[in-house]
Design an enzyme around this catalytic site. Sequence first.
Site, PDB file in Angstrom:
ATOM      1  CB  SER A 134      -1.000   0.070   1.075  1.00 56.97           C
ATOM      2  OG  SER A 134      -0.026   0.165   2.674  1.00 56.97           O
ATOM      3  CG  HIS A 189      -1.289  -5.154   4.007  1.00 56.00           C
ATOM      4  ND1 HIS A 189      -0.748  -4.411   5.314  1.00 56.00           N
ATOM      5  CD2 HIS A 189      -0.698  -4.830   3.335  1.00 56.00           C
ATOM      6  CE1 HIS A 189       0.079  -3.735   4.906  1.00 56.00           C
ATOM      7  NE2 HIS A 189       0.231  -3.512   3.179  1.00 56.00           N
ATOM      8  CD  GLU A 225      -0.285  -1.253   9.357  1.00 57.83           C
ATOM      9  OE1 GLU A 225      -0.155  -1.177  10.449  1.00 57.83           O
ATOM     10  OE2 GLU A 225      -0.123  -1.400   8.325  1.00 57.83           O
ATOM     11  CD  GLU A 271       2.548  -4.776   8.072  1.00 63.28           C
ATOM     12  OE1 GLU A 271       1.176  -4.297   9.208  1.00 63.28           O
ATOM     13  OE2 GLU A 271       2.486  -3.975   7.536  1.00 63.28           O
ATOM     14  CG  ASP A 293      -1.567   2.503   8.700  1.00 66.16           C
ATOM     15  OD1 ASP A 293      -1.825   3.119   8.023  1.00 66.16           O
ATOM     16  OD2 ASP A 293      -0.168   1.323   7.383  1.00 66.16           O
ATOM     17  CD  GLU A 318       1.162   4.183   9.535  1.00 71.56           C
ATOM     18  OE1 GLU A 318       1.192   3.210  10.836  1.00 71.56           O
ATOM     19  OE2 GLU A 318       1.652   4.020   8.550  1.00 71.56           O
ATOM     20  CG  ASP A 368       2.944   4.972   5.939  1.00 65.33           C
ATOM     21  OD1 ASP A 368       4.154   5.345   5.082  1.00 65.33           O
ATOM     22  OD2 ASP A 368       2.382   3.994   5.323  1.00 65.33           O
ATOM     23  CE  LYS A 391       5.557   2.026   6.153  1.00 64.01           C
ATOM     24  NZ  LYS A 391       4.673   2.319   4.965  1.00 64.01           N
ATOM     25  CG  HIS A 406       6.948  -3.455   9.557  1.00 65.50           C
ATOM     26  ND1 HIS A 406       6.355  -5.545   9.369  1.00 65.50           N
ATOM     27  CD2 HIS A 406       6.203  -3.020   9.806  1.00 65.50           C
ATOM     28  CE1 HIS A 406       5.770  -5.381  10.318  1.00 65.50           C
ATOM     29  NE2 HIS A 406       4.589  -3.705  10.146  1.00 65.50           N
ATOM     30  CE  LYS A 458       3.335   0.707  10.524  1.00 62.37           C
ATOM     31  NZ  LYS A 458       1.954   0.621   9.836  1.00 62.37           N
TER      32      LYS A 458
HETATM   33  P1  PGA Z   1       3.030  -0.989   3.326  1.00 61.31           P
HETATM   34  O1  PGA Z   1       2.090  -1.289   4.425  1.00 61.31           O
HETATM   35  O2  PGA Z   1       4.328  -1.595   3.719  1.00 61.31           O
HETATM   36  O3  PGA Z   1       2.265  -2.517   2.220  1.00 61.31           O
HETATM   37  O4  PGA Z   1       2.743   0.255   2.010  1.00 61.31           O
HETATM   38  C1  PGA Z   1       2.933  -0.436   5.100  1.00 61.31           C
HETATM   39  C2  PGA Z   1       2.283   0.785   5.871  1.00 61.31           C
HETATM   40  O5  PGA Z   1       1.111   1.033   5.034  1.00 61.31           O
HETATM   41  O6  PGA Z   1       2.513   1.454   7.224  1.00 61.31           O
HETATM   42 ZN    ZN Z   2       0.555   3.561   6.769  1.00 59.83          ZN
END
Ligand code: PGA
Ligand code: ZN
Length: 402
Positions: free
Chosen positions: A41, A150, A159, A199, A231, A272, A299, A324, A352, A375
Amino acid sequence: MEKITRVEAVEIHDSRGTPTITVTVHSGLEKASASVPSGKSAGRREACELRDADGVGVARAIVNVNTAIDEALRDAPLDPEHVDRTLLALDGTSDKHKLGANAMLGVSMATMRLAAFVRKEPLWKTIAGIGGFTPGFPFLYMNMLNGGAHASFRLPFQEYIVAVGRALPSESYAKANAIFETLGTLIKQRYGDVPMGDEGGYSPDVRGIEKPFELLSEAMGAEAMAFLAIDAAASEFFHDGKYVLEGAPHTSEELFSVYENLVQKFHLKSIEDPFAEDDFSAFHRITAELGNRTLIVGDDLTVTNPEITKEMIDEHRANSMIIKPNQVGTLAEVFQTAHIAQKAGWKLIASHRSGETEDSFIADLAVGIGAYGLKAGAPTQKERRVKYERLLEIEKEFLIHS
Ligand code: PGA
Ligand code: ZN
């Protein structure tokens, strides 16, 4: 200073079985490796993850490491800042599509790890030293229920997280694991065997926006230092100008009310990506109205990019952010972003990606930059567990090195 003698990349597979890369940086007989994760995503403004014409393979990224990058870095000093500057100059594009942010990040992380090794320091300490941060232990943001992109949208949000922040990571991890185990028992009793998401969290097919939160609250019991968080990854359920939750379209205002109610009822520690990454007025409103009660975490909104983060800070569109490294491509830029955000009083959550490897780098990153949270998903997958296990090692190192 030691010199870099060789840089090379090979293909490995991530937790979804998709190709990604491991990069090894050599200095004489010493070497260190790092592996690059991959998001699903992903934010629209993330740096370019270079894939082959089929959209899957990483042969082009590997060639870039083994030829252009290797050539540029042979005999260069083993200095992470110098290496990142060289990578940025060699790529020269605004979105890193020439070398690929995946190729660049693998080199950047492996260099930092090798620099730590030759300094005889733990990685988090080298990160703190070179980056200029005060290290510290994070809250563990453990993603226990997976939905959204996911998990085939069996749950509306991506999440459902339990954030545990006891004094020591070992205490937080033990508590988070205990909650996850209780959750597993509850789910088994009520829903039988349920699928798992990307995840490693449970993905039961339950209806009702509040239901997953009730389930998690029950599993959490009365633990004082455990909190709910989400999230939403709202860009993923934004279609034709509406937010589609359980089949029902919502305006930004209606979605705001959903969050307001959840904060009220379940005391969410953070939300998030509550809105789609371009829905700036909604981000502004939720930060203004709920930002003193819960963290509004960017994010897709911020993509670990220093300029974009600065803009979001200036416009008050969040008050915290995800870090990230592969969203931006070099550790130098990660550090720059982290400084900009911390200076504005934002909290950082090192994270991650949904496609992960067995590299534990983000655990050292979280401690090294003094992030508020780490996370790293559910403990059912090895690729997630290694991050938490590394954090437990760091806890011991911390007593000696700080
Ligand atoms: P992604 O999801 O690694 O698939 O982007 C994680 C997130 O959105 O935090
Ligand atoms: Zn996110």
